[in-house]
Design an enzyme around this catalytic site. Structure first.
Site, PDB file in Angstrom:
ATOM      1  CG  HIS A  98       7.063  -1.853   2.660  1.00 27.69           C
ATOM      2  ND1 HIS A  98       7.412  -1.454   1.554  1.00 27.69           N
ATOM      3  CD2 HIS A  98       5.687  -1.561   2.711  1.00 27.69           C
ATOM      4  CE1 HIS A  98       6.554  -1.249   0.652  1.00 27.69           C
ATOM      5  NE2 HIS A  98       5.202  -1.218   1.196  1.00 27.69           N
ATOM      6  CG  HIS A 100       1.908  -2.854   4.791  1.00 26.84           C
ATOM      7  ND1 HIS A 100       1.169  -1.529   4.719  1.00 26.84           N
ATOM      8  CD2 HIS A 100       2.501  -3.151   3.559  1.00 26.84           C
ATOM      9  CE1 HIS A 100       1.489  -1.014   3.323  1.00 26.84           C
ATOM     10  NE2 HIS A 100       2.122  -2.178   2.924  1.00 26.84           N
TER      11      HIS A 100
HETATM   12  P1  5GP Z   1       2.897  -0.552  -0.457  1.00 23.73           P
HETATM   13  O1  5GP Z   1       1.689  -0.116  -1.170  1.00 23.73           O
HETATM   14  O2  5GP Z   1       4.137   0.085  -1.207  1.00 23.73           O
HETATM   15  O3  5GP Z   1       3.056  -1.857   0.015  1.00 23.73           O
HETATM   16  O4  5GP Z   1       2.718   0.404   0.747  1.00 23.73           O
HETATM   17  C1  5GP Z   1       3.523   1.668   0.963  1.00 23.73           C
HETATM   18  C2  5GP Z   1       2.947   2.434   2.054  1.00 23.73           C
HETATM   19  O5  5GP Z   1       3.916   3.423   2.534  1.00 23.73           O
HETATM   20  C3  5GP Z   1       1.583   3.088   1.999  1.00 23.73           C
HETATM   21  O6  5GP Z   1       0.739   2.365   2.835  1.00 23.73           O
HETATM   22  C4  5GP Z   1       1.712   4.413   2.224  1.00 23.73           C
HETATM   23  O7  5GP Z   1       0.532   4.983   2.931  1.00 23.73           O
HETATM   24  C5  5GP Z   1       2.884   4.389   3.079  1.00 23.73           C
HETATM   25  N1  5GP Z   1       3.795   5.747   2.833  1.00 23.73           N
HETATM   26  C6  5GP Z   1       4.152   6.283   1.735  1.00 23.73           C
HETATM   27  N2  5GP Z   1       5.009   7.374   1.486  1.00 23.73           N
HETATM   28  C7  5GP Z   1       5.073   7.394   3.279  1.00 23.73           C
HETATM   29  C8  5GP Z   1       5.517   8.591   3.748  1.00 23.73           C
HETATM   30  O8  5GP Z   1       6.246   9.497   3.383  1.00 23.73           O
HETATM   31  N3  5GP Z   1       5.414   8.329   5.166  1.00 23.73           N
HETATM   32  C9  5GP Z   1       4.924   7.434   5.847  1.00 23.73           C
HETATM   33  N4  5GP Z   1       4.789   7.479   7.101  1.00 23.73           N
HETATM   34  N5  5GP Z   1       4.301   6.478   5.234  1.00 23.73           N
HETATM   35  C10 5GP Z   1       4.435   6.637   3.750  1.00 23.73           C
END
Ligand code: 5GP
Ligand code: ZN
Length: 134
Positions: A98, A100
């Site tokens: 993903h 951001h």
């Molecule tokens: P990472 O740290 O893996 O780059 O980011 C994962 C992101 O996914 C985090 O910013 C977190 O807030 C978001 N996230 C995790 N679970 C959910 C969810 O169930 N729904 C949404 N909308 N965002 C999520």
């Protein structure tokens, strides 16, 4: 246990959908750094940059550009960060690729990283290690 983002794509977990097409889904991050913080993900599950199909990666980055522009106009912000946490050591928590998109505001307090410096020979050494794998 199935991936949380795969569940979001299937509608098993609700999300605020920003955009969707054949290969890409985008939705608001549940815990935004700033309001409008959006995640752009492939519909097919790939864990990271090493796994992801190049064509899908191109689809994703085009959507990042489109949504970035919409965020700037719609939220009246002057810029945004595009972030990809690739691997748990890099802060990746959800193992589904993903991007951001993080809208930035003046003085929002978000600090990105501290930078260091190379000493004698270190840049050449690291450069050679990278370039031989290209
Ligand atoms: P990472 O740290 O893996 O780059 O980011 C994962 C992101 O996914 C985090 O910013 C977190 O807030 C978001 N996230 C995790 N679970 C959910 C969810 O169930 N729904 C949404 N909308 N965002 C999520
Ligand atoms: Zn997944």
């Amino acid at each position: 246990m199935e991936c949380v983002f795969c569940k979001i794509i299937k509608g098993e977990i609700p999300s605020y959908k920003v955009y969707e097409d054949e290969s890409v889904y985008a939705f608001l991050d549940i815990n935004p750094v700033n309001f409008g913080h959006t995640l752009v993900i492939p519909k097919k599950h790939y864990e990271n940059m090493e796994e992801i199909d190049k064509k899908i990666l191109c689809d994703l980055i085009k959507v990042v550009k489109k949504i970035g522009g919409a965020i700037k106009k719609g939220l009246k912000v002057e810029g945004y960060n595009i972030n990809l946490n690739n691997g748990s050591v890099a802060g990746q928590v959800v193992p589904h690729f993903h991007f951001h998109i993080i809208p930035r505001l003046e003085n929002d307090g978000l600090k990105l990283w501290d930078q260091g410096e190379y000493k004698n020979g270190e840049a050449e050494n690291v450069l050679n290690k990278i370039k031989k794998e290209l």
